[in-house]
Design a protein around this motif. Structure first.
Motif: not given
Lengths: 225, 225, 225, 225
Positions: A174-176, A178-180
Motif C-alpha cells: 500500500w505504502a509503495l 501510495q508513494g508511487a
DNA sequence: TATGAATGAGGCTTCATTCAT
DNA sequence: AATGAATGAAGCCTCATTCAT
C-alpha cells in the motif's frame, strides 16, 4: 391498462435514468475540476456550472459538497476492490505476485485519480457529515484483508515471503503504491519523462518486496498475466 | 566614538537577534497548530496568538501566509538534506544501504511532520506568491541527485543493484518513504499498533529494493551503522 | 516612564471606548431596523450598512447574528428588572399596586421595543448558539420571583389579594402586560387613537386584578406615586 | 341526455369534493407541522410531503405559501367568531361575563393553535400577497365589535361595568387572553405545572376586569354556563 | 515598531416558485 | 391534472490582508 401501465412504468424508468445521468454529469464535472485545479479552489458553483446546471440542482443529488467528494472516493474504491479481488484469485491459482501487480496496475492506471482520492480522504478525515460513509469506506477496505491474509499466509508457508505478520506485506505494498502515485506528480521529480518504465520498475519491486530471496517472483513482461 | 559605534552595532545585532527569535516563534507556533488540527482551520490569527504576538506583526516577518508554510517546508527539507548527505558519505565508505536507511529514518523520525510538509507542498503547488521559493525548494532537492547518482552508479557497477537508471532507485525509495509516512496516519489501517516494527520492516525493504539478490544488504540492527 | 505609562493606559482606554461605542452603534442600528421592518428581513448586511461599517466588523463584536438579538434582549431585561425592583420597594413601603404599576409602565413605555423583545425571544427559543445566554436570561427573570412572592404574600395576608399561589398574581400581570403591548400594534385594533388612555385603563386593571374587592386599590392619577 | 347530464354533474361534484378534501389535507398538514416545529423550518416541501401529495400540487390550491398561512388564520378566526357570538347571546340573556368566558375558553382551548395564529399574523403583517385577505380578516374581526359594544353598553348602563368607552373593555379582554396564551409557552415560566388552574384564575379576572365592584360576576364552576 | 480593528470577496446552503412532462 | 427536478437569489459566516494609531 397494461399498455398504460407499462408506458407509465417506462416513463418513470426514463426519469430515473435521466436523473442518474445528471448525477453522473455532476460527478464527472467535479472530477475534471478536481484534477485540473487545486482541490479547495473547486466550488459548488463551478461544479454546477461545468455540469451545465444550476447550483441548487446539485443539492438535489447531494446533501453537502462533501458528499460529492465522498461519492468519488467510493466509486474509486469499489473499482480498486474489484481489481484486487481478481488479482488475489490469480495469485491463489498459482501466480505469486499477481495480487500485487493487480493492485499496482489498478492504482497506477490513472494516477491522477488515485492521487485525487488520497487528497480527498485527507480533507474528509474530520468532516462531520459523511463521517458515517467514511467509516463504511474504511470497513470496505479492511474487508479485503481477510482474503489477502489467507493468500499471504500460504506464500509464507511455502517460503516465498518473509515470515512476518501478513499485514506487513500488504501495508508495505500500500505504502509503495501510495508513494508511487505521489511521485508521478511531484514537481521536484516529474521532469523525468520515462514515468511508465519507472512505474514498471516500482511495480516489480512491489511484487517482490518481502520475498525471502529463495525464489524470484516473475518480473517479466506484464502482458504475461 | 568607537565605543558609541560598537554599542550601536551591538544594539542593532541585539535587535536582529530578537527579531529572528520572534520569527522562529512564529514558525514554531504554526507548526504546532498545523500538527494539532486540520490544516485549513489554522488561521493567521491563531498562529499570532499562539506565538504571543499581534496578527499584524506576523506580516512584518512574512509577506503572506503562504510564506510561513514555505518556510516550514524549507527548514524541513534542509534538515532532511543534511541527514541524507551523511548517509551517502557512509554508503560510499562501504555501507551499502546506509543512504537509504538515513533517508527513511530521517523521514520516519517525525512522520507527522513529514506528512505535514507533504500536504503543505500540495497546497502551495499553484500559489502565485512563493512560486519562486517553491522552485528553489525543488532545486535544493535535486541538488542531492548528483551525489546520489554517483554512489548508486558504483553499486550498480559492483553488481549490488539492478542496472537501471540511477534515479529509478532513489525515486522508488522516495515513493516508499512517502507512502510509509502516509501509512502512519491512514484511518483505514492505523488500528494496527505495531507501527514501529512495521516501519522497520519497510525500512528494510527500502534498503534492499532494487538489489540484484546476489548480495543481501545488511538488514541487521539499525544501531550497527 | 509614568507619563509614558499613563498615556499608553489612556490610549488603551480610548480604544476600548471607541470599540464599545461602535458596538452600541451596531445594537442601535439593529434596533432601528428591527422596529422598522419584519424581523427576518433584517440581515447582518443591512445592520452593518446602517451602522456604517463593514459586514465583517460585526463579527468582531458578536459571534453570530443571534448574539446581537440576544444582546438586545438582555439589555432590555436588565432595565425592566431594575424598574420592577424599584416598584417592589415602593409596594413594600405601603403603596399596594406600585409594583404592578412600575411593571406596566416600564413595559408600555416603549411598547414597540417590548414587542420586539417578545418576538426575538420566540425566534431564539431553539437557537443552539445563545442557548446558554437564553437560559441565563430566564434565570435572571425568575430571580425577581422571590421578592415578588414575599411582597404578594404580605398583601394576601392583609386580605388585599385573593388567596391563591402568589405566582398566579404576577403571571396574570405578565400576561396582561404582554397582551397590552401586542394590542398597541395589532392591525385589527390600532385604528383607535386613544392608545394612551386605553393603556392607562389596562394598567389600572393590572393593579387591581386579583384584588379581593374589600379594598379598592389606588387607581388615581399615576403621578400620585 | 338527462342521465348523461346528471352523471356529468355528479362527476364534477365528486371532483370538487376530492379537490376540497385535498385542500383540507394540506391545511391540516401545515398545521401539524407548524405546531410541531419552528415556524420557519416548515417548508412547502414538508407540507406537501406530509399531505401525501407533490409539491407542485400545493400550488394548484394556493398561489403562494403565505396563502396557506392565511387560510389557517381565517379558519381559526371564523371558529372564534362563532364561539364569541354564542357568548354574547348568553350575556344578553342575562349572564354577565358569559361573553368573556366564551372568548377566553375558546382561545385557551388550544393555546398552541392560538399562539400559532398570533405568530402567523406577525409574519404576514407586511406580506404583499395576501394583503387583501389580511385586511378582510381584520374586517371580520371588527365585525363583532358592534354586537359587543351593544352588550357592553347595557352592562355599563346597569352599573356593572365601569363607564369607559366600550372598546376599552373588550380590548383589555383581548390583551389578557393574548398574554395568557403566550404565558402557556414562555420558557421562563412554564416550569409551573398547574397551567389549568392558572388559566381558570386568569379567565376569572377576564370576566370581572373593568367591573365596578358593586356586583361580583359569577366566577363559579365554568360548567354553570 | 507592534497592533488588531476593519474590510469584503467569496464559500456553502436553503427554499419558494416555475414549468416541462 | 399532478408531479418534482431545476433554479438562483439571498442569507450567514470566515479569514487573509491592510493601515491608522
Amino acid at each position: 391498462m397494461t399498455e398504460a401501465n407499462s408506458s407509465s412504468t417506462e416513463r418513470i424508468r426514463e426519469k430515473k435514468r435521466v436523473f442518474l445521468a445528471r448525477e453522473q454529469r455532476i460527478i464527472d464535472a467535479a472530477l475534471e475540476l478536481f484534477i485540473d485545479q487545486r482541490i479547495d479552489s473547486v466550488t459548488v458553483s463551478k461544479i454546477a456550472s461545468r455540469a451545465g446546471i444550476g447550483k441548487g440542482t446539485v443539492y438535489k443529488h447531494f446533501l453537502t459538497k462533501n458528499e460529492i467528494l465522498m461519492r468519488i472516493m467510493l466509486d474509486y474504491e469499489k473499482q480498486l476492490s474489484t481489481n484486487l479481488a481478481a488479482g488475489i484469485r490469480k495469485a491463489e491459482a498459482g501466480a505469486p505476485g499477481a495480487a500485487a501487480r493487480a493492485y499496482f496496475e489498478s492504482r497506477l492506471a490513472r494516477p491522477e485519480l488515485d492521487r485525487l482520492v488520497q487528497q480527498l480522504e485527507v480533507r474528509l478525515a474530520d468532516a462531520q457529515d459523511v463521517a458515517v460513509q467514511l467509516e463504511e469506506l474504511h470497513r470496505t477496505r479492511r474487508s479485503n484483508e481477510a482474503s489477502l491474509s489467507q493468500m499471504l499466509t500460504k506464500q509464507i508457508e511455502r517460503g516465498v515471503l518473509e515470515d512476518v505478520p501478513t499485514h506487513y506485506h500488504y501495508l508495505a505494498c500500500w505504502a509503495l503504491a501510495q508513494g508511487a502515485v505521489e511521485l508521478c506528480f511531484n514537481k521536484s521529480w516529474n521532469y523525468r519523462l520515462d514515468t511508465e518504465k519507472l512505474m514498471e520498475f516500482i511495480t516489480g519491486i512491489g511484487m517482490t518486496m518481502g520475498n525471502t530471496g529463495q525464489y524470484r517472483a516473475d518480473r517479466g513482461d506484464p502482458s504475461d498475466d
